[in-house]
Write a protein that holds these residues in place. Structure first.
Motif, short mmCIF file in Angstrom:
data_model
loop_
_atom_site.label_atom_id
_atom_site.label_comp_id
_atom_site.label_asym_id
_atom_site.label_seq_id
_atom_site.Cartn_x
_atom_site.Cartn_y
_atom_site.Cartn_z
N GLU A 251 -9.17 -2.98 -1.77
CA GLU A 251 -10.38 -3.04 -2.59
C GLU A 251 -11.31 -1.87 -2.29
O GLU A 251 -12.08 -1.45 -3.16
CB GLU A 251 -11.10 -4.37 -2.36
CG GLU A 251 -10.32 -5.60 -2.76
CD GLU A 251 -10.08 -5.67 -4.25
OE1 GLU A 251 -10.96 -5.23 -5.02
OE2 GLU A 251 -9.01 -6.15 -4.66
N GLU A 269 -6.84 1.04 -8.25
CA GLU A 269 -6.66 0.59 -9.63
C GLU A 269 -6.64 1.77 -10.59
O GLU A 269 -5.91 1.77 -11.59
CB GLU A 269 -7.76 -0.41 -10.00
CG GLU A 269 -7.63 -1.74 -9.29
CD GLU A 269 -6.28 -2.38 -9.50
OE1 GLU A 269 -5.80 -2.42 -10.66
OE2 GLU A 269 -5.67 -2.84 -8.50
N LYS A 272 -3.20 3.27 -10.44
CA LYS A 272 -2.23 2.41 -11.10
C LYS A 272 -2.40 2.41 -12.62
O LYS A 272 -1.46 2.07 -13.36
CB LYS A 272 -2.34 0.98 -10.57
CG LYS A 272 -1.83 0.82 -9.14
CD LYS A 272 -1.88 -0.64 -8.70
CE LYS A 272 -1.27 -0.81 -7.32
NZ LYS A 272 -1.28 -2.24 -6.88
N ALA A 273 -3.59 2.80 -13.09
CA ALA A 273 -3.83 2.85 -14.53
C ALA A 273 -3.21 4.08 -15.18
O ALA A 273 -3.05 4.13 -16.40
CB ALA A 273 -5.34 2.82 -14.79
#
Length: 571
Positions: A251, A269, A272-273
């Motif tokens: 996080e 994130e 990963k996008a």
């Protein structure tokens, strides 16, 4: 990809009750007081006639029944007339407790004593739970072949956790017949748990990994397992750490990128996008097979065997996409520096760099990986993000990646400037100048024999007199393995192995090749008993392995890619 063999779960063929031979034999071992002592090992032969079979069955069942009552009721060592015979399930449950039960009539051995018995010449001892077993005379008849030697001098527990066919009533009884003693318990103080220790939060590792060092943790799997699967299982992939493993909260993870028109920070994130890209790539430590080079003359570095290599499918965002979005332009003179979250005592991170040309090339397949064999990276392998630089020495595949910098010069880290470089065999520590040698990037062509293993007793496997040899081969820079040659007569005749590899038409062969060869054994070789097998690989640029380590020796023991040679016994 042409798959020549079944997956790992089907490796061991046949049941362990086939071809077992036991006989009474007296062996010499050391007792708990260190003195040599004679011990009888009860061993049994396969019964022949029907009457012998019935007698054997009665003896076996009776022995198990007595063993059951010995463990469940120490005061009742003999079956009473009319007493209920335990069921098969009860007998098996009892047999599963034998190896965790101290047998007071047998001597105790320390782990160091067991470790000394790691080959047939010294007797092959293994441990299972609290039991110590001498399996020397069973080794030749082991249905799994010479894989039993991987546990010589150590525990079979982790192997049996993989090969579940061992956990049967008959095999457990067979093993207990080879028991010669008990493994002494040791009180271990876990310094890793001390408050403030940098090693206090190291991850758990698979028991089969053989450590070359424990702090930092560096380990390789048994060489006999490496050629069993095209994709190396994640928990058996070799581990190369230079510093303590960092603890990273996904996080809170951030990746800083410097270079081009602007600076940028990516979250997990955010990475990963981005479009997901996968590449099959072998990662090899620059010191793989260093232990062989050391036999020529001492070198500095971890004593790696041939197992500091693994092959995996890596998935993540392409670095070229990230850098182009940053506005980074091609420049043959520039480099890309990677820094990890693992810190030395002065708070400097592990660092390395590669040429910008490699990073920007879509065919270079450099990725910010977050998956390994379709699973999230483990902590030992760089969770949550590591860079994968296919075809390049493992040292440049930086784990726990936290910073990327496009720069005019290479990384100034110790591992880029004063390590992972090759030198002439004539260079010593008095004359070495690390600034005069280029940092290793693409690795040279290499191969290794995985089975049979050195010292193994190998049986010819057909009427024509052949032995089967398996191994891996790999070359850096995306070069394909085009041939693996083997000889067992010192090069008088050569035999070409059959290859298992990805079929990629565009010249980007970053994964390894597995190979299988069948070598003929002459009558003269059978009589001599000893045979030495040599292996050499050839890549698509027709680079070939050098014959001798004497010609490529270097003081750091890197780039150890001479012929791989394994001497075995023909039985």
């Amino acid at each position: 990809m042409r798959l020549l063999r079944p997956s790992w779960s089907g490796l061991v063929r046949g049941r362990h009750h086939q071809h077992h031979r036991r006989f009474l034999q007296t062996t010499t071992s050391r007792g708990s007081n260190g003195e040599r002592e004679e011990q009888q090992h009860s061993k049994w032969s396969s019964p022949g006639s029907r009457s012998e079979q019935l007698l054997y069955a009665a003896f076996w069942a009776g022995g198990l029944t007595l063993g059951y009552h010995w463990l469940t009721d120490r005061n009742n060592r003999v079956l009473l007339e009319g007493q209920k015979v335990p069921s098969e399930e009860e007998l098996e449950a009892t047999a599963r407790r034998w190896h965790v039960t101290i047998r007071k009539e047998l001597p105790n051995y320390r782990a160091e004593q067991v470790e000394q018995h790691n080959c047939a010449e010294k007797r092959i001892w293994v441990t299972y739970g609290l039991g110590v077993y001498d399996v020397t005379d069973f080794a030749d008849n082991h249905p799994g072949g010479d894989k039993i030697l991987m546990a010589a001098g150590s525990a079979i527990d982790p192997f049996w956790a993989i090969y579940q066919q061992h956990n049967t009533l008959e095999v457990l009884e067979l093993l207990e017949g080879f028991r010669i003693g008990n493994l002494e318990g040791q009180v271990v103080t876990n310094a890793d748990e001390e408050l403030g220790s940098p090693w206090s939060q190291e991850p758990q590792r698979h028991a089969l990994l053989k450590p070359a060092s424990k702090r930092p943790f560096n380990a390789e799997p048994p060489i006999g397992l490496l050629a069993d699967q095209f994709y190396t299982p994640n928990d058996l992939f070799y581990v190369r750490n230079h510093l303590p493993v960092p603890v990273i909260d996904p996080e809170d993870y951030e990746l800083e990128i410097e270079g081009g028109a602007k600076e940028k920070t990516l979250t997990l994130e955010g990475i990963k996008a981005l479009p997901k890209h996968s590449v099959t790539a072998a990662i090899m430590c620059g010191g793989n097979r260093r232990s062989e080079m050391t036999k020529v003359k001492a070198v500095k570095g971890l004593s790696w065997g041939a197992g500091a290599v693994g092959n995996a499918k890596w998935s993540g965002a392409r670095l070229c996409d990230v850098l182009r979005e940053q506005g980074v332009q091609p420049d043959e003179s520039k480099h890309v520096i990677f820094e990890g979250a693992d810190l030395d005592p002065t708070s400097h991170p592990y660092g390395a760099s590669i040429p910008l040309a490699k990073a920007l090339d879509p065919r270079g397949d450099v990725i910010l990986a977050y998956e390994m064999n379709d699973e999230p990276l483990s902590r030992d392998h760089g969770f949550p993000i590591r860079v994968i630089v296919p075809g390049t020495v493992g040292a440049r595949n930086v784990k726990w990646l936290t910073r990327i910098v496009v720069a005019d010069k290479e990384s100034d880290s110790h591992w880029q400037q004063n390590d992972y470089k090759g030198f002439s065999p004539s260079t010593d520590w008095d004359t070495v100048d690390f600034s005069k040698s280029d940092a290793i990037q693409a690795m040279p062509v290499t191969s290794a024999i995985c089975t049979p293993q050195p010292g193994a007793r190998v049986k010819v496997d057909d009427d024509e007199g052949h032995i089967t040899v398996r191994g891996y081969a790999w070359s850096g820079g995306g070069r394909k393995i085009v041939r693996v040659d083997l000889t067992n007569d010192e090069g008088v005749s050569w035999h070409v192995a059959e290859l298992e590899q990805e079929e990629i038409p565009d010249g980007r062969h970053y994964g390894w090749s597995l190979w299988t060869a069948r070598l003929p054994v002459t009558e003269a070789q059978r009589k001599a008993g000893d045979v030495e097998i040599w292996a050499k690989a050839v890549d698509s640029a027709y680079n070939v392995q050098p014959e001798k380590f004497e010609h490529i020796w270097n003081l750091r023991g890197v780039l150890a890619n001479a012929y791989h040679k394994v001497k075995v016994k023909i039985v």
